[in-house]
Design a protein around this motif. Structure first.
Motif, short mmCIF file in Angstrom:
data_model
loop_
_atom_site.label_atom_id
_atom_site.label_comp_id
_atom_site.label_asym_id
_atom_site.label_seq_id
_atom_site.Cartn_x
_atom_site.Cartn_y
_atom_site.Cartn_z
N SER A 50 0.84 -1.19 0.00
CA SER A 50 0.00 0.00 0.00
C SER A 50 0.88 1.24 0.00
O SER A 50 2.06 1.20 0.36
N THR A 51 0.30 2.38 -0.41
CA THR A 51 1.05 3.63 -0.44
C THR A 51 1.52 4.00 0.96
O THR A 51 0.75 3.96 1.92
N LEU A 52 2.79 4.35 1.06
CA LEU A 52 3.36 4.69 2.37
C LEU A 52 3.29 6.20 2.58
O LEU A 52 3.35 6.98 1.64
N ASP A 53 3.17 6.61 3.85
CA ASP A 53 3.07 8.03 4.20
C ASP A 53 4.42 8.56 4.65
O ASP A 53 5.20 7.86 5.30
N PHE A 54 4.69 9.80 4.33
CA PHE A 54 5.93 10.44 4.77
C PHE A 54 5.95 10.58 6.29
O PHE A 54 4.91 10.73 6.94
N ASN A 55 7.16 10.56 6.84
CA ASN A 55 7.38 10.80 8.28
C ASN A 55 6.57 9.87 9.16
O ASN A 55 6.09 10.25 10.23
N THR A 56 6.39 8.64 8.70
CA THR A 56 5.64 7.64 9.46
C THR A 56 6.52 6.43 9.71
O THR A 56 7.13 5.92 8.77
N PRO A 57 6.62 5.96 10.95
CA PRO A 57 7.44 4.77 11.22
C PRO A 57 6.72 3.49 10.79
O PRO A 57 5.53 3.31 11.05
N TYR A 58 7.45 2.60 10.13
CA TYR A 58 6.92 1.31 9.70
C TYR A 58 7.82 0.19 10.21
O TYR A 58 9.04 0.37 10.33
N LYS A 59 7.22 -0.95 10.47
CA LYS A 59 7.96 -2.16 10.82
C LYS A 59 7.92 -3.07 9.59
O LYS A 59 6.86 -3.51 9.18
N ILE A 60 9.09 -3.33 9.02
CA ILE A 60 9.16 -4.01 7.73
C ILE A 60 10.00 -5.27 7.82
O ILE A 60 11.07 -5.27 8.42
N LYS A 103 -4.78 13.60 7.82
CA LYS A 103 -4.15 14.63 6.99
C LYS A 103 -3.19 14.03 5.97
O LYS A 103 -2.91 14.64 4.94
N SER A 104 -2.68 12.83 6.27
CA SER A 104 -1.76 12.19 5.32
C SER A 104 -2.49 11.62 4.12
O SER A 104 -1.88 11.30 3.11
N ILE A 105 -3.82 11.48 4.22
CA ILE A 105 -4.61 10.87 3.14
C ILE A 105 -5.46 11.90 2.41
O ILE A 105 -5.60 11.86 1.19
N LEU A 106 -6.04 12.84 3.17
CA LEU A 106 -7.01 13.77 2.63
C LEU A 106 -6.44 15.19 2.57
O LEU A 106 -5.36 15.46 3.09
N THR A 107 -7.19 16.08 1.93
CA THR A 107 -6.82 17.49 2.00
C THR A 107 -7.08 17.98 3.43
O THR A 107 -7.79 17.34 4.21
N LEU A 108 -6.50 19.13 3.76
CA LEU A 108 -6.64 19.65 5.12
C LEU A 108 -8.10 19.87 5.48
O LEU A 108 -8.56 19.50 6.57
N ASN A 109 -8.88 20.45 4.54
CA ASN A 109 -10.30 20.71 4.82
C ASN A 109 -11.09 19.41 4.99
O ASN A 109 -11.95 19.30 5.86
N GLN A 110 -10.78 18.41 4.16
CA GLN A 110 -11.47 17.13 4.28
C GLN A 110 -11.12 16.45 5.60
O GLN A 110 -12.00 15.88 6.28
N ALA A 111 -9.84 16.49 5.98
CA ALA A 111 -9.42 15.89 7.25
C ALA A 111 -10.12 16.56 8.42
O ALA A 111 -10.57 15.88 9.36
N ASN A 112 -10.23 17.89 8.38
CA ASN A 112 -10.91 18.62 9.46
C ASN A 112 -12.37 18.20 9.58
O ASN A 112 -12.89 17.98 10.67
N GLU A 113 -13.05 18.11 8.41
CA GLU A 113 -14.47 17.75 8.40
C GLU A 113 -14.70 16.34 8.94
O GLU A 113 -15.59 16.11 9.75
#
Length: 721
Positions: free
Chosen positions: A26-36, A70-80
């Motif tokens: 799956s698409t990975l997010d910036f600045n996010t810790p993952y265990k791989i 916020k890592s997936i949606l726009t700022l306004n969408q994340a707020n809503e």
């Protein structure tokens, strides 16, 4: 990846001092810790890691949840979404309903993106780990979407693993076979029986072979050939072959010459349905009371007796065919038909298989034409017009039928009531058959009972230009002569100079192509010029040509807004093409409800066919907006993997379309693909001028070759079955 090299000293770096991972995840997010967990894999740039499992910790605080959104949606969408559903992650994981009507700016498509992300990251990883990374995240997600339960997925894999993986997940038989045998060998799964010798494996191999046969255009295969292929692919279970032929989804028949044929049953039934409906259509015989000969004059032109026969056939029959080569006046015949129908007060619908073909049809008739999908009201996965809800028109006219496959044509017939609707299909028998299986136009032309008008006289042949060249190519006449003056590179043909041949091969040809393209753009817009090639890949394929043409057609600076997908940079203003069918496209519009302009979805499940072209209108952080025939579609970066630049396209993709200027490039390296039909299709896409770049010897050899129109189908044989 940033890796703590002190904590994980065993991790290897590549040649550039980076730690890199690869795999279907799956698409990975910036600045996010993952265990791989990964396997060291040596590649072009040194050591990398093929991912076996990849997980992240589930957010446990409100702040972490908000950051995730916020890592997936726009700022306004994340707020809503966070304002209305602060516990949205748990709700998705527990499959609880969420009312999107109270969440501004988020539609079904946007929410599906966050739902997939949550499930991928916090639920499906356990299943991926269970299968030791042998099943990709996309396959696992399809399984979960179908059954919404990890336990049910496990049970289905055990019940009929081949059917489950191949039918549901879209995995090819060879890949599924390798994976499943590996599962059994490694004791990952205990199936309770030997897969290698099982009936399930033999049946799946048969269906795979039949499907591959369909992918090559045919709808049936000789029994002996099928048996040999199964023995080659799966010799351990080939003794189950006869038993598997008795399965409900396989059709077996011995013809009058004692030749046994096999096909997928649903494919046979599709061709049988087409044959029965069309043969029975003319039993209704609603004859229009008019003198069709009154409509022989179109503007200043006069229809020939043969052209006028198309009007006669339509008046007297419920189903009829009009075929003709380029330049024989099919469009004039259609215009005469429409004039007649208007005077009779009959309503009609014009359809074509693609958006480009429907645009051409609309342009020459002056009447709105639609794609078949749009005309039948296709809103995936449903068709508005079907067996229960018939089309409401007196006459249905479908152009470019050679491009239409049997499955789509069956949909059309299901939506017609021949007791009140007449049907006319139009095509060019020299054009290429559909990419999908079947040979619809050629098969229908072989059924003598069907009323058909065949136009053969090319009206502008004696002008000596494009129509003469295209006709000679179609008739396998070597129209190019060796030049005594070797310095003469350019040959202009015709009274109106509409065909120019440039005798230049490979790299020299590329240089001429670029020079001509630049010069043509001085008089034409980029969307009025199309470059055609036989191949997509290779040094002289459409992908490479697009790299040369993009900066000429759409000049850009390195700092201009763009998006990079699969090493291809897309800029605002680029002409692009959809390369696979998209049944879930989302229409977007600009909205200012949040105080600033933002693209929001307003209509879902729009169908975009493979080959549709559009123009990129905007690029934002999370959206690429493309104008497809005045409909703005919002694409994610993932969606853009099925989009390519379209300044240059293949001849196959161009079929059904037209443009003012065509530049046809046929280098000697394309000899294997080149034949008279391919060149004919390329030449006849033009409206005003063709510049044809190639090697004389290569073209002269190619025009002597014909496309193999022979496909092994049921349709042309059903009269004898």
């Amino acid at each position: 990846m940033n890796v703590d090299s002190e904590k994980f000293k065993q991790v290897s770096f590549n040649n550039y001092g980076n730690v890199t991972i690869m795999g279907d995840i799956s698409t990975l997010d910036f600045n996010t810790p993952y265990k791989i967990t990964g396997v060291e894999t040596k590649g072009k740039y040194g050591m990398s890691y093929k991912v076996i499992s990849c997980r992240r910790d589930k957010p446990t605080t409100s702040e972490e949840t908000y950051t995730f959104l916020k890592s997936i949606l726009t700022l306004n969408q994340a707020n809503e979404l966070y304002k209305n559903y602060p516990n949205v992650i748990d709700m998705v994981l527990n499959n609880e309903p969420i009312d999107l009507s109270i969440v501004k700016g988020i539609g079904e498509k946007s929410f599906k993106k966050i739902r997939d992300k949550i499930i991928d990251n916090f639920k499906l990883m356990d299943l991926i780990n269970e299968f030791k990374g042998l099943l990709s995240i996309n396959v696992i997600r399809k399984m979960y979407d179908k059954y919404a339960s990890i336990e049910k997925v496990r049970a289905k894999v055990l019940d009929d693993p081949y059917k489950f993986l191949c039918d549901l997940s879209g995995i090819g038989f060879k890949t599924a076979d390798m994976m499943l045998l590996d599962f059994q060998k490694s004791n990952t799964i205990d199936f309770g029986y030997d897969l290698k010798t099982s009936k399930q494996r033999c049946r799946s191999c048969i269906l795979y072979t039949l499907k591959e046969n369909e992918n090559n255009g045919s709808t049936r295969v000789r029994l002996e050939e099928l048996n040999e292929q199964v023995k080659t692919l799966t010799p351990e279970c080939a003794n189950k072959f006869v038993e598997c032929l008795k399965e409900d989804d396989i059709y077996y028949h011995v013809d009058n010459e004692n030749h046994p044929y096999v096909s997928i049953k649903s494919t046979y039934e599709t061709e049988k349905y087409i044959y029965d409906r069309i043969i029975n259509a003319n039993k209704f015989k609603e004859v229009y009371d008019c003198n069709y000969k009154d409509y022989t004059k179109i503007d200043e032109a006069q229809l020939t007796e043969t052209q006028n026969n198309a009007l006669k056939n339509l008046c007297e029959n419920q189903f009829s065919i009009l075929v003709g080569y380029s330049g024989t006046g099919k469009s004039f015949s259609v215009q005469g038909i429409l004039n007649m129908l208007n005077d009779l007060g009959k309503n009609f619908t014009l359809l074509a298989p693609t958006g480009k073909a429907s645009k051409v049809l609309g342009n020459y008739t002056g009447v709105d034409a639609q794609t078949i999908h749009r005309g039948l009201g296709y809103v995936p996965p449903k068709w508005t017009y079907n067996e229960e809800n018939k089309l409401n028109c007196d006459v249905l006219i479908i152009d470019e039928v050679s491009m239409t496959d049997i499955f789509l044509f069956k949909r059309v017939l299901e939506a017609i009531d021949f007791r009140r609707t007449k049907m006319l299909i139009i095509g060019d028998p020299a054009q290429l058959p559909s990419v999908a299986c079947g040979n619809l136009l050629h098969d229908l032309l072989s059924i003598k009972e069907l009323p058909c008008t065949k136009l053969t006289e090319v009206f502008r042949y004696n002008d000596g230009g494009l129509m003469k060249v295209a006709t000679d190519v179609r008739n396998s006449v070597q129209y190019l002569k060796e030049q005594k003056d070797s310095k003469k590179k350019m040959m202009v043909y015709g009274d109106n100079k509409d065909y120019t041949f440039i005798n230049a091969d490979k790299l020299e040809g590329i240089n001429y192509l670029v020079t001509i393209y630049k010069r043509v753009l001085e008089s034409y817009k980029p969307d009025e010029v199309t470059v055609l090639s036989c191949y997509r890949k290779g040094d002289f394929g459409s992908v490479a040509l697009n790299g040369l043409l993009q900066p000429l057609a759409n000049p850009h600076d390195v700092n201009d807004i763009h998006v990079t997908v699969k090493n291809q940079e897309f800029y605002i203003g680029d002409i692009v093409m959809q390369t696979v069918n998209n049944r879930e496209a989302i229409a977007v519009t600009l909205d200012e409800q949040f105080g600033n302009k933002e693209w929001v979805e307003y209509k879902t499940n729009i169908f975009l066919a493979n080959g549709e072209t559009g123009v990129i209108k905007d690029i934002t952080d999370d959206l690429i907006v493309i104008d497809f025939n005045d409909v703005l579609i919002g694409y994610s970066r993932e969606d853009m993997q099925n989009v390519s630049l379209a300044y240059a396209i293949t001849c196959h993709k161009s079929q059904g379309s037209q443009n003012k200027v065509i530049i046809l490039f046929t280098p000697s390296s394309h000899t294997y693909m080149l034949n008279s039909n391919i060149i004919y299709v390329g030449l006849t896409r033009m409206q005003e001028k063709v510049f044809h770049i190639g090697d004389i010897n290569t073209i002269n050899r190619a025009v002597l070759k014909k496309e193999n129109f022979e496909r092994n189908t049921w349709l042309k044989e059903l009269k004898n079955i």
